[in-house]
Design a protein around this motif. Structure first.
Motif, PDB file in Angstrom:
ATOM      1  N   GLU A 198       4.654   7.503  -7.035  1.00 49.04           N
ATOM      2  CA  GLU A 198       3.670   8.224  -7.830  1.00 49.04           C
ATOM      3  C   GLU A 198       4.225   9.566  -8.273  1.00 49.04           C
ATOM      4  N   ALA A 210       2.393   1.929  -3.330  1.00 52.50           N
ATOM      5  CA  ALA A 210       1.472   2.437  -4.340  1.00 52.50           C
ATOM      6  C   ALA A 210       1.573   3.947  -4.455  1.00 52.50           C
ATOM      7  N   THR A 211       1.992   4.600  -3.374  1.00 46.11           N
ATOM      8  CA  THR A 211       2.148   6.053  -3.424  1.00 46.11           C
ATOM      9  C   THR A 211       3.611   6.476  -3.442  1.00 46.11           C
ATOM     10  N   PRO A 249      -9.011   5.776  -9.616  1.00 43.35           N
ATOM     11  CA  PRO A 249      -9.569   5.250  -8.372  1.00 43.35           C
ATOM     12  C   PRO A 249      -8.827   4.011  -7.877  1.00 43.35           C
ATOM     13  N   ALA A 250      -8.206   3.284  -8.781  1.00 40.01           N
ATOM     14  CA  ALA A 250      -7.465   2.083  -8.378  1.00 40.01           C
ATOM     15  C   ALA A 250      -6.479   1.728  -9.476  1.00 40.01           C
ATOM     16  N   ILE A 251      -5.415   1.085  -9.072  1.00 37.30           N
ATOM     17  CA  ILE A 251      -4.472   0.512 -10.028  1.00 37.30           C
ATOM     18  C   ILE A 251      -4.573  -0.978  -9.825  1.00 37.30           C
ATOM     19  N   SER A 252      -4.848  -1.700 -10.894  1.00 36.03           N
ATOM     20  CA  SER A 252      -5.162  -3.119 -10.749  1.00 36.03           C
ATOM     21  C   SER A 252      -4.469  -3.932 -11.829  1.00 36.03           C
ATOM     22  N   ALA A 284       0.831  -1.206   0.000  1.00 33.17           N
ATOM     23  CA  ALA A 284       0.000   0.000   0.000  1.00 33.17           C
ATOM     24  C   ALA A 284       0.865   1.256   0.000  1.00 33.17           C
TER      25      ALA A 284
END
Length: 177
Positions: free
Chosen positions: A33, A29-30, A59-62, A26
């Motif tokens: 960025e 994920a940032t 909204p999401a990276i998947s 998590a």
């Protein structure tokens, strides 16, 4: 001795094995960025994970495992990677899954940027100043920039890692100490 101590220790190990890797992913994920980039235009066709750049306001990276695009890391002796953001083999920040063949040993080396890593499967190891530390699945560690070390994957099962850096990946060979 407190009879609850073994139960608490077991509970803490379970928390460490489940929460730390999730937290590391998590945070990653940032971590890389790029907020100065303009949002990417919407597309109707899927983009391979190795070239995908999510819009800053996504909204999401998947990337389900079946959508990951695996590439050989040049001159690595069989190490493969699948980028989630950026390009592990390029310049700048990246986030990537990395597969080491079972029994793969890296020579003595260092990295010019800190290298946070989550071990997802297998047992990875590192040797610092003659002390060997094993990282089984569920482990998290950060290799500090400039620290000479040996590393690799224990024999028997390939190692799957998740790694990220705020600058490009490198592996700088150095003389054994």
């Amino acid at each position: 001795m407190n009879s609850l101590a073994p139960k608490r220790a077991h509970h803490m190990r379970r928390i460490t094995r489940t929460i730390l890797p999730a937290l590391a992913v998590a945070v990653s994920a940032t971590a890389c960025e790029n907020t100065s980039a303009a949002p990417a235009p919407a597309t109707t066709s899927p983009t391979p994970a190795s070239t995908a750049q999510a819009p800053a306001n996504a909204p999401a990276i998947s990337f389900p495992s079946g959508d990951l695009v695996w590439r050989d890391l040049p001159d690595s002796g069989g190490v493969e990677f699948a980028d989630v953001r950026g390009d592990l083999a390029g310049h700048g920040p990246y986030e990537a899954f990395v597969k080491f063949p079972a029994g793969k040993d890296n020579p003595m080396h260092y990295h010019t940027s800190d290298l946070p890593t989550v071990v997802l499967s297998g047992t990875f190891y590192a040797v610092f100043d003659g002390k060997r530390i094993e990282y089984p699945a569920g482990s998290f560690y950060t290799l500090s920039a400039g620290i000479p070390h040996l590393s690799g994957c224990e024999p028997g099962t390939e190692c799957l890692l998740f790694q990220y850096q705020t600058d490009n990946f490198d592996l700088v060979p150095t003389a054994a100490r």
